[in-house]
Design a protein around this motif. Sequence first.
Motif, PDB file in Angstrom:
ATOM      1  N   LEU A 144     -97.443  30.096  86.812  1.00  0.00           N
ATOM      2  CA  LEU A 144     -96.852  29.800  85.504  1.00  0.00           C
ATOM      3  C   LEU A 144     -97.832  29.061  84.602  1.00  0.00           C
ATOM      4  N   LEU A 145     -98.911  28.590  85.209  1.00  0.00           N
ATOM      5  CA  LEU A 145     -99.933  27.861  84.469  1.00  0.00           C
ATOM      6  C   LEU A 145    -101.279  28.334  85.018  1.00  0.00           C
ATOM      7  N   LYS A 146    -102.225  28.621  84.132  1.00  0.00           N
ATOM      8  CA  LYS A 146    -103.530  29.090  84.612  1.00  0.00           C
ATOM      9  C   LYS A 146    -104.430  27.895  84.909  1.00  0.00           C
ATOM     10  N   PRO A 147    -105.043  27.858  86.073  1.00  0.00           N
ATOM     11  CA  PRO A 147    -105.949  26.757  86.353  1.00  0.00           C
ATOM     12  C   PRO A 147    -107.248  26.910  85.558  1.00  0.00           C
ATOM     13  N   ARG A 148    -107.876  25.775  85.264  1.00  0.00           N
ATOM     14  CA  ARG A 148    -109.173  25.829  84.581  1.00  0.00           C
ATOM     15  C   ARG A 148    -110.289  26.115  85.569  1.00  0.00           C
ATOM     16  N   ARG A 149    -110.106  25.590  86.782  1.00  0.00           N
ATOM     17  CA  ARG A 149    -111.107  25.797  87.841  1.00  0.00           C
ATOM     18  C   ARG A 149    -110.388  25.919  89.165  1.00  0.00           C
ATOM     19  N   GLY A 150    -111.092  26.407  90.154  1.00  0.00           N
ATOM     20  CA  GLY A 150    -110.579  26.401  91.514  1.00  0.00           C
ATOM     21  C   GLY A 150    -109.911  27.698  91.917  1.00  0.00           C
ATOM     22  N   THR A 151    -109.570  27.768  93.198  1.00  0.00           N
ATOM     23  CA  THR A 151    -108.955  28.988  93.717  1.00  0.00           C
ATOM     24  C   THR A 151    -107.715  28.663  94.542  1.00  0.00           C
ATOM     25  N   ILE A 152    -106.807  29.633  94.561  1.00  0.00           N
ATOM     26  CA  ILE A 152    -105.589  29.535  95.368  1.00  0.00           C
ATOM     27  C   ILE A 152    -105.542  30.769  96.258  1.00  0.00           C
ATOM     28  N   GLY A 153    -105.517  30.519  97.537  1.00  0.00           N
ATOM     29  CA  GLY A 153    -105.430  31.631  98.483  1.00  0.00           C
ATOM     30  C   GLY A 153    -104.096  31.586  99.207  1.00  0.00           C
ATOM     31  N   PHE A 154    -103.507  32.752  99.404  1.00  0.00           N
ATOM     32  CA  PHE A 154    -102.231  32.831 100.128  1.00  0.00           C
ATOM     33  C   PHE A 154    -102.319  33.975 101.122  1.00  0.00           C
ATOM     34  N   LEU A 155    -102.115  33.676 102.384  1.00  0.00           N
ATOM     35  CA  LEU A 155    -102.211  34.681 103.446  1.00  0.00           C
ATOM     36  C   LEU A 155    -103.510  35.469 103.312  1.00  0.00           C
ATOM     37  N   ASP A 156    -104.597  34.709 103.159  1.00  0.00           N
ATOM     38  CA  ASP A 156    -105.941  35.286 103.117  1.00  0.00           C
ATOM     39  C   ASP A 156    -106.213  36.197 101.924  1.00  0.00           C
ATOM     40  N   ARG A 157    -105.379  36.089 100.883  1.00  0.00           N
ATOM     41  CA  ARG A 157    -105.684  36.813  99.654  1.00  0.00           C
ATOM     42  C   ARG A 157    -105.850  35.805  98.527  1.00  0.00           C
ATOM     43  N   ASP A 158    -106.737  36.114  97.615  1.00  0.00           N
ATOM     44  CA  ASP A 158    -106.925  35.246  96.455  1.00  0.00           C
ATOM     45  C   ASP A 158    -105.843  35.569  95.429  1.00  0.00           C
TER      46      ASP A 158
END
Length: 255
Positions: free
Chosen positions: A50-64
């Motif tokens: 719902l909000l775009k990060p400025r930096r960084g990554t979010i991985g869920f079940l080995d997918r970005d």
Amino acid sequence: MLEIDGIAAAYGNIEALRGVDLSVEEGGITCLLGPNGAGKTTLMMTIAGLLKPRRGTIGFLDRDITGMRPSGIVRRGIALVPENRLVFPDMNVHENLVAGAYLRLGKRKSQVQQDIDHVFERFPRLQERSKQMAGTLSGGEQQMLAVARALMARPRLLMMDEPSLGLAPLVVEEIFRIISDLNADGTTIFLVEQNAHMALQVADHFYLLEQGQVSFSGKPGQLSEHEVIQRAYLGKGQARNQPAPDQGRPDGTAL
Ligand SMILES: Nc1ncnc2c1ncn2[C@@H]1O[C@H](COP(=O)(O)OP(=O)(O)O)[C@@H](O)[C@H]1O
Ligand SMILES: [Mg+2]
């Protein structure tokens, strides 16, 4: 299961998250504690897309999943029970639940009805009130509806933002019992709480967020409850006689 790496987020010039690293293990209950304004809701909103990060990554079940649309993130298995419940007040209980399954509508209506039957088994009180407008339910019932609606998406990871906020002690206990039951039935939980005492009783792992950064991560018992509560409510800075940090809105809510 969920891997957050260096996430930064901001509202205009206000930096709400300053490089958050955190992970949620599959099968457990992970709690995020911290004072008002620490960035807890911002983190949940960022994970939910719902909000775009400025930096960084979010991985869920080995997918970005960084930058993915909210609907795509729900489809991958993450559902959010938002802060302040936010049920649709002018829709009845049944309609709220159907809305929770909207990404699946058109596929199999019979399956949606099956899931509604299933959540009604878990929440018999919602079944009794199936035709009642959500806005007229008690606070505790609205919270149950918000949880039930999120379950309609069949999440593997259920994120809950302050589900006990503003509820009477007995209702809070019921909410925590529901959280434990859901977890026992296989749903991984990522819980934001102000009620550190209750949170530490159910958590396998917890994080403290202060001013947009993780200040502590560990298992319940690694810090005394007193210290956790002091930091979760007040922030470490304040405990060391600094001026009070911005405590957010007077009613303790944001967004
Ligand atoms: N919509 C918004 N616009 C501008 N600033 C916001 C908005 N939402 C939150 N903030 C600010 O971002 C910071 C983190 O807020 P939030 O994530 O709501 O914290 P928490 O959930 O831990 O109380 C706070 O300083 C808050 O004032
Ligand atoms: Mg919040």
